[in-house]
Design a protein around this motif. Sequence first.
Motif, PDB file in Angstrom:
ATOM      1  N   GLY A 191     -21.151  19.698  -5.568  1.00 24.48           N
ATOM      2  CA  GLY A 191     -22.143  19.089  -4.707  1.00 24.48           C
ATOM      3  C   GLY A 191     -23.545  19.519  -5.098  1.00 24.48           C
ATOM      4  O   GLY A 191     -23.840  19.806  -6.256  1.00 24.48           O
ATOM      5  N   ARG A 192     -24.377  19.610  -4.117  1.00 23.99           N
ATOM      6  CA  ARG A 192     -25.776  19.931  -4.333  1.00 23.99           C
ATOM      7  C   ARG A 192     -25.960  21.387  -4.729  1.00 23.99           C
ATOM      8  O   ARG A 192     -25.323  22.291  -4.192  1.00 23.99           O
ATOM      9  CB  ARG A 192     -26.545  19.638  -3.046  1.00 23.99           C
ATOM     10  CG  ARG A 192     -28.020  19.980  -3.124  1.00 23.99           C
ATOM     11  CD  ARG A 192     -28.629  19.894  -1.737  1.00 23.99           C
ATOM     12  NE  ARG A 192     -30.018  20.262  -1.781  1.00 23.99           N
ATOM     13  CZ  ARG A 192     -31.002  19.418  -2.030  1.00 23.99           C
ATOM     14  NH1 ARG A 192     -30.717  18.153  -2.221  1.00 23.99           N
ATOM     15  NH2 ARG A 192     -32.246  19.807  -2.074  1.00 23.99           N
ATOM     16  N   VAL A 193     -26.850  21.629  -5.681  1.00 22.83           N
ATOM     17  CA  VAL A 193     -27.262  22.976  -6.070  1.00 22.83           C
ATOM     18  C   VAL A 193     -28.678  23.191  -5.537  1.00 22.83           C
ATOM     19  O   VAL A 193     -29.560  22.361  -5.737  1.00 22.83           O
ATOM     20  CB  VAL A 193     -27.238  23.150  -7.601  1.00 22.83           C
ATOM     21  CG1 VAL A 193     -27.783  24.519  -7.992  1.00 22.83           C
ATOM     22  CG2 VAL A 193     -25.819  22.962  -8.134  1.00 22.83           C
ATOM     23  N   ALA A 228     -32.611  28.467  -5.277  1.00 21.48           N
ATOM     24  CA  ALA A 228     -31.566  29.411  -5.667  1.00 21.48           C
ATOM     25  C   ALA A 228     -31.295  29.326  -7.167  1.00 21.48           C
ATOM     26  O   ALA A 228     -31.064  30.350  -7.825  1.00 21.48           O
ATOM     27  CB  ALA A 228     -30.292  29.129  -4.872  1.00 21.48           C
ATOM     28  N   LEU A 229     -31.311  28.115  -7.716  1.00 15.31           N
ATOM     29  CA  LEU A 229     -31.104  27.958  -9.159  1.00 15.31           C
ATOM     30  C   LEU A 229     -32.174  28.691  -9.935  1.00 15.31           C
ATOM     31  O   LEU A 229     -31.879  29.491 -10.837  1.00 15.31           O
ATOM     32  CB  LEU A 229     -31.117  26.475  -9.532  1.00 15.31           C
ATOM     33  CG  LEU A 229     -31.119  26.182 -11.039  1.00 15.31           C
ATOM     34  CD1 LEU A 229     -29.798  26.595 -11.666  1.00 15.31           C
ATOM     35  CD2 LEU A 229     -31.403  24.709 -11.310  1.00 15.31           C
ATOM     36  N   VAL A 245     -29.203  19.806 -13.223  1.00 15.89           N
ATOM     37  CA  VAL A 245     -30.450  19.213 -13.718  1.00 15.89           C
ATOM     38  C   VAL A 245     -31.264  18.647 -12.554  1.00 15.89           C
ATOM     39  O   VAL A 245     -32.492  18.780 -12.506  1.00 15.89           O
ATOM     40  CB  VAL A 245     -30.170  18.147 -14.779  1.00 15.89           C
ATOM     41  CG1 VAL A 245     -31.456  17.441 -15.196  1.00 15.89           C
ATOM     42  CG2 VAL A 245     -29.508  18.779 -16.002  1.00 15.89           C
ATOM     43  N   ALA A 246     -30.592  18.021 -11.594  1.00 19.14           N
ATOM     44  CA  ALA A 246     -31.300  17.492 -10.425  1.00 19.14           C
ATOM     45  C   ALA A 246     -31.982  18.616  -9.646  1.00 19.14           C
ATOM     46  O   ALA A 246     -33.120  18.465  -9.185  1.00 19.14           O
ATOM     47  CB  ALA A 246     -30.327  16.739  -9.519  1.00 19.14           C
ATOM     48  N   ALA A 247     -31.303  19.750  -9.509  1.00 15.99           N
ATOM     49  CA  ALA A 247     -31.899  20.887  -8.808  1.00 15.99           C
ATOM     50  C   ALA A 247     -33.117  21.414  -9.560  1.00 15.99           C
ATOM     51  O   ALA A 247     -34.146  21.738  -8.959  1.00 15.99           O
ATOM     52  CB  ALA A 247     -30.865  22.000  -8.639  1.00 15.99           C
ATOM     53  N   GLN A 277     -31.489  11.443 -16.157  1.00 12.65           N
ATOM     54  CA  GLN A 277     -32.494  12.074 -15.314  1.00 12.65           C
ATOM     55  C   GLN A 277     -33.775  12.430 -16.064  1.00 12.65           C
ATOM     56  O   GLN A 277     -34.712  12.965 -15.471  1.00 12.65           O
ATOM     57  CB  GLN A 277     -31.914  13.356 -14.690  1.00 12.65           C
ATOM     58  CG  GLN A 277     -30.714  13.109 -13.792  1.00 12.65           C
ATOM     59  CD  GLN A 277     -30.344  14.346 -13.013  1.00 12.65           C
ATOM     60  OE1 GLN A 277     -31.131  14.890 -12.228  1.00 12.65           O
ATOM     61  NE2 GLN A 277     -29.132  14.825 -13.197  1.00 12.65           N
ATOM     62  N   LEU A 278     -33.835  12.137 -17.349  1.00 15.40           N
ATOM     63  CA  LEU A 278     -34.991  12.512 -18.148  1.00 15.40           C
ATOM     64  C   LEU A 278     -36.055  11.417 -18.134  1.00 15.40           C
ATOM     65  O   LEU A 278     -35.754  10.232 -18.156  1.00 15.40           O
ATOM     66  CB  LEU A 278     -34.566  12.800 -19.587  1.00 15.40           C
ATOM     67  CG  LEU A 278     -33.560  13.942 -19.778  1.00 15.40           C
ATOM     68  CD1 LEU A 278     -33.200  14.081 -21.245  1.00 15.40           C
ATOM     69  CD2 LEU A 278     -34.108  15.257 -19.217  1.00 15.40           C
TER      70      LEU A 278
END
Length: 392
Positions: free
Chosen positions: A222-224, A228-229, A261-263, A289-290
């Motif tokens: 799920g979401r990161v 935190a990342l 990558v989204a995070a 996403q780039l």
Amino acid sequence: MVSGGGGRAAGAPGVLPGGGRPLIITEDPLLLDDLLRLCAAAGAEPHVHHAVPEQSGAGGARGSGDDGSAFEGGGPRGGVGWESAPLVLVGDDAAHRVGGAPRRGGVFLVGRDLDDPLVWQRAVEIGAEEVLRLPDAESLLVDRIADAVEGAGRPALAVGVIGGSGGAGASTLACALALGAGRAGERTILIDGDPLGGGMDVLLGGEGAEGLRWPDFAASRGRVGAGALEESLPELHALRVLSWDRGERVVVPPAAMRSVVAAARRRGGVVVVDLPRRVDEAVAEVLAQLDLVLLVVPGELRSVAAAGRVAAGVRMVARDVRVVVRGRCREGLDAEAVAGLLGAPLAGEVPVEVGLPGRVEEGEPPGARGALARFCDGFWQRALGSAHGVPA
């Protein structure tokens, strides 16, 4: 008819104001319970009102307690308003009560049974960005709420670097670009997307640095969390670096790649990704996403031929691919001709620095100085100064 978990309604989407507590407007107790639960999952403590706060009296408003339950009394003095909340969740039951509120971004119309042809009319009337149906859109809504809590604004400018042939110098350019973004004052995350590339942390002289590597994120579904990342990654030369460990694992599932990558992008600034030449499902998730992909090509016919095959795979997913020619061109080619053969715009030329490998061996990161550093500084000057976030 609403299809799937959510749909785009009329009304211009806007950047959410940073941080703060979301605003929920509903009198439906079952919907409110759902929204409070989703806010808790996103780490948010919402304000709850029956109507637009500026239009309701203190006795008609509700706030949320520490246990997530609703309590009477919050009122307009609770510190949140229609325009100041980072996110507004309007229950389908309450849409008629917010129709006269000022237009703003970050408004979502939410319900559990939205198979009603008039739902889109109500969404337009309140300027909602999306119509979300629960439970289908629960994960999407958790993401939206968490973005608001994290202060999501303009996402990071994300640039991928991929070699058109073996030994093209893509990893070196990726490191140098990340260092250049840091010199430009940007929060920068460098992501090593090539499990067989030897490790970006090694290239930066930080293989022993503490922090998480890709295998630690392999189980992510799920979401990161963006914050935190960033805090979990090794910090090398003022960059946060996500690389590989020295173990045998070389596969990260596509869902984990997408989430990480989204995070990284949600924190803003710059994200640079070093990519492998083979475009599999996981790499495709990154490419999607780039903002820009730089294809590094030595100026010789054999390398151009190999780069053509790489470019064909990248173009299937990436929105913008440009060519960086490395080294002196041979066989009557020039940089413009190389780019022309590949059918992509020319992003620039990077000379080969004879002394660079020796300096890297001595611990100097690539692109710290010299011609490569000058190329990267010029690239970011154009990219970061562009209204569209990519160089012309």
